[in-house]
Design a protein around this motif. Structure first.
Motif, PDB file in Angstrom:
ATOM      1  N   PRO A   1     -23.969  73.077  27.401  1.00  0.00           N
ATOM      2  CA  PRO A   1     -25.158  72.220  27.295  1.00  0.00           C
ATOM      3  C   PRO A   1     -25.964  72.547  26.035  1.00  0.00           C
ATOM      4  CG  PRO A   1     -25.507  73.899  28.954  1.00  0.00           C
ATOM      5  CD  PRO A   1     -24.082  74.031  28.515  1.00  0.00           C
ATOM      6  N   GLU A   2     -26.714  71.573  25.585  1.00  0.00           N
ATOM      7  CA  GLU A   2     -27.535  71.745  24.385  1.00  0.00           C
ATOM      8  C   GLU A   2     -28.481  72.936  24.526  1.00  0.00           C
ATOM      9  OE1 GLU A   2     -28.361  70.769  20.542  1.00  0.00           O
ATOM     10  OE2 GLU A   2     -27.019  69.589  21.821  1.00  0.00           O
ATOM     11  N   SER A   3     -28.976  73.157  25.724  1.00  0.00           N
ATOM     12  CA  SER A   3     -29.908  74.268  25.942  1.00  0.00           C
ATOM     13  C   SER A   3     -29.274  75.619  25.620  1.00  0.00           C
ATOM     14  CB  SER A   3     -30.416  74.258  27.383  1.00  0.00           C
ATOM     15  OG  SER A   3     -29.326  74.345  28.298  1.00  0.00           O
ATOM     16  N   ASN A   4     -27.961  75.759  25.876  1.00  0.00           N
ATOM     17  CA  ASN A   4     -27.276  77.009  25.557  1.00  0.00           C
ATOM     18  C   ASN A   4     -27.166  77.213  24.056  1.00  0.00           C
ATOM     19  OD1 ASN A   4     -26.918  77.478  28.239  1.00  0.00           O
ATOM     20  ND2 ASN A   4     -24.687  77.665  28.167  1.00  0.00           N
ATOM     21  N   LEU A   5     -26.882  76.124  23.339  1.00  0.00           N
ATOM     22  CA  LEU A   5     -26.679  76.228  21.901  1.00  0.00           C
ATOM     23  C   LEU A   5     -27.933  76.743  21.195  1.00  0.00           C
ATOM     24  CD1 LEU A   5     -24.686  72.928  21.265  1.00  0.00           C
ATOM     25  CD2 LEU A   5     -23.777  75.254  21.398  1.00  0.00           C
ATOM     26  N   ASN A   6     -29.072  76.500  21.793  1.00  0.00           N
ATOM     27  CA  ASN A   6     -30.332  76.910  21.174  1.00  0.00           C
ATOM     28  C   ASN A   6     -30.757  78.327  21.534  1.00  0.00           C
ATOM     29  OD1 ASN A   6     -30.620  74.362  19.964  1.00  0.00           O
ATOM     30  ND2 ASN A   6     -31.591  73.516  21.796  1.00  0.00           N
ATOM     31  N   LEU A   7     -29.977  79.025  22.360  1.00  0.00           N
ATOM     32  CA  LEU A   7     -30.337  80.379  22.759  1.00  0.00           C
ATOM     33  C   LEU A   7     -30.284  81.321  21.566  1.00  0.00           C
ATOM     34  CD1 LEU A   7     -28.455  80.639  26.175  1.00  0.00           C
ATOM     35  CD2 LEU A   7     -30.924  80.448  25.818  1.00  0.00           C
ATOM     36  N   ARG A   8     -31.314  82.129  21.389  1.00  0.00           N
ATOM     37  CA  ARG A   8     -31.415  83.029  20.254  1.00  0.00           C
ATOM     38  C   ARG A   8     -30.531  84.255  20.443  1.00  0.00           C
ATOM     39  NH1 ARG A   8     -33.411  80.708  16.000  1.00  0.00           N
ATOM     40  NH2 ARG A   8     -34.139  82.728  15.202  1.00  0.00           N
ATOM     41  N   ILE A   9     -29.969  84.738  19.355  1.00  0.00           N
ATOM     42  CA  ILE A   9     -29.141  85.940  19.370  1.00  0.00           C
ATOM     43  C   ILE A   9     -30.018  87.160  19.086  1.00  0.00           C
ATOM     44  CG2 ILE A   9     -27.286  87.152  18.135  1.00  0.00           C
ATOM     45  CD1 ILE A   9     -25.895  84.428  17.874  1.00  0.00           C
ATOM     46  N   ARG A  10     -29.897  88.171  19.934  1.00  0.00           N
ATOM     47  CA  ARG A  10     -30.836  89.298  19.867  1.00  0.00           C
ATOM     48  C   ARG A  10     -30.661  90.153  18.624  1.00  0.00           C
ATOM     49  NH1 ARG A  10     -28.489  94.023  22.670  1.00  0.00           N
ATOM     50  NH2 ARG A  10     -26.339  93.551  23.229  1.00  0.00           N
ATOM     51  N   THR A  11     -29.470  90.100  17.986  1.00  0.00           N
ATOM     52  CA  THR A  11     -29.235  90.900  16.775  1.00  0.00           C
ATOM     53  C   THR A  11     -29.303  90.045  15.510  1.00  0.00           C
ATOM     54  OG1 THR A  11     -26.853  90.600  17.159  1.00  0.00           O
ATOM     55  CG2 THR A  11     -27.842  92.667  17.920  1.00  0.00           C
ATOM     56  N   ALA A  12     -29.942  88.879  15.599  1.00  0.00           N
ATOM     57  CA  ALA A  12     -30.025  87.972  14.441  1.00  0.00           C
ATOM     58  C   ALA A  12     -30.544  88.708  13.206  1.00  0.00           C
ATOM     59  CB  ALA A  12     -30.931  86.797  14.774  1.00  0.00           C
ATOM     60  N   ASN A  13     -29.882  88.438  12.084  1.00  0.00           N
ATOM     61  CA  ASN A  13     -30.255  89.090  10.819  1.00  0.00           C
ATOM     62  C   ASN A  13     -29.970  88.106   9.689  1.00  0.00           C
ATOM     63  OD1 ASN A  13     -30.436  90.596   8.469  1.00  0.00           O
ATOM     64  ND2 ASN A  13     -29.413  92.398   9.323  1.00  0.00           N
ATOM     65  N   PRO A  14     -30.954  87.291   9.301  1.00  0.00           N
ATOM     66  CA  PRO A  14     -30.722  86.243   8.293  1.00  0.00           C
ATOM     67  C   PRO A  14     -30.140  86.776   6.987  1.00  0.00           C
ATOM     68  CG  PRO A  14     -32.840  85.930   9.370  1.00  0.00           C
ATOM     69  CD  PRO A  14     -32.331  87.258   9.827  1.00  0.00           C
ATOM     70  N   ALA A  15     -30.666  87.892   6.494  1.00  0.00           N
ATOM     71  CA  ALA A  15     -30.167  88.440   5.233  1.00  0.00           C
ATOM     72  C   ALA A  15     -28.729  88.942   5.393  1.00  0.00           C
ATOM     73  CB  ALA A  15     -31.071  89.579   4.766  1.00  0.00           C
TER      74      ALA A  15
END
Length: 341
Positions: free
Chosen positions: A202-216
């Protein structure tokens, strides 16, 4: 080319899981279908051999949930650069796009054992990640579908740090006897006898944030993945890349359009590139079949008929004729010469 570290861990993980259940690797490789693998390094098997081992493991344990449990043994860090790229993504949507673009660089352990095609289809309020397998028998294809969806959902849970409870797993075959145990291993509903084997997200899952996100860090890791992919697709590497794909397939070769998809090019582009390299897909297939045939004849006790079947020949006589054309000698004569040497 790619870092194939991930190809080396699936069978050791399986053996570890079997040990937890009270089964030894000796018991597994004592099964008639696997006896020729007894002296082999567990990290050396090609895709078709891995499929056979997985099927035999389920027979040994009589556990229809084994592949789902095996999928949850995955350690993302064993995926090298790709694993770190996943962990640096902002959300699951970004991670899914990364998977679909770079799955060819991670080998057959994760979601791409025998290089399944993962196609995205739009469904109400989300997407369906549908699996299409061209290799293996129907039982093996079922096992890979279960392993694939188990790994994907497990990775999603590791990335967000919680269970994924929205969505569904659809499987295109009847439910096993212990359907309740099977369902208990997934945090989302599992439905059998469906039109397709697919993971509905579902679309709601795709928007779940990843806890180790690191843009750089993500920029760096994605660039590294892109470098690996470009290396795979360089013109001078096409023949070698196809040989590697076919050798891992072990004889039940994918079609040229499937290989083109694995290499992220169109079929017409692949044919043109091979022509530039003074070869063609059929010639490479014959070359790899000959390599595999010689290995089987010199290192196993398989009969000529069994080898012909492994190499996808409908009739043994056709295999013999091809082998004589390739080597100027019969399979039996080649085996005798190899024994003397």
């Amino acid at each position: 080319m790619a870092n194939w570290q991930s190809t080396n861990v699936l069978i050791p993980q399986l053996i570890g899981l079997l040990a937890q259940d009270g089964f030894t690797s000796k018991q597994l490789f004592s099964l008639p279908a696997l006896q020729q693998f007894t002296s082999r390094d567990t990290k050396s098997f090609n895709a078709i051999e891995i499929l056979k081992i997985l099927e035999c493991a389920v027979i040994l344990t009589d556990d229809s949930t084994l592949m789902v449990r095996l999928g949850r043994q995955l350690d993302i860090t064993t995926l090298g650069t790709f694993g770190f790229a996943l962990m640096s993504c902002a959300d699951l949507h970004e991670a899914l796009k990364l998977l679909l673009r770079y799955r060819t660089i991670i080998g057959p352990t994760l979601m791409s054992l025998a290089m399944p095609s993962l196609d995205v289809h739009q469904v109400p309020n989300g997407i369906a990640l549908r699996i299409q397998l061209g290799l293996g028998n129907p039982v093996q294809q079922r096992l890979i579908a279960e392993l694939t969806f188990s790994q994907i959902t497990f990775i999603a849970e590791v990335l967000i740090g919680e269970l994924v409870t929205a969505g569904e797993v659809h499987l295109s075959y009847p439910a096993p006897v212990n359907q309740e145990a099977f369902q208990s291993l997934f945090s989302v509903p599992v439905k059998f006898d469906q039109a397709f084997s697919e993971l509905v997200i579902p679309e709601s899952n795709l928007n779940l944030r990843i806890r180790t996100a690191n843009p750089a860090g993500h920029v760096i890791f994605q660039n590294q993945c892109e470098e690996l992919l470009r290396g795979l697709n360089r013109v001078e590497n096409f023949s070698a890349a196809i040989r590697r794909i076919l050798i891992r397939a072990g004889g039940e070769f994918p079609m040229i359009n499937q290989v083109a998809s694995m290499l992220h090019v169109s079929e017409s582009t692949l044919r043109r590139r091979l022509k530039d390299e003074s070869t063609n897909f059929r010639a490479i297939c014959d070359e790899v079949r000959n390599v595999l045939a010689c290995q089987y004849l010199s290192t196993t006790k398989l009969t000529v008929s069994e080898i012909a079947n492994l190499l996808d020949y409908a009739e043994t006589v056709s295999f013999r004729r091809a082998f004589v054309r390739w080597n100027g000698t019969t399979p039996s004569q080649y085996r005798q010469s190899a024994l003397i040497a």
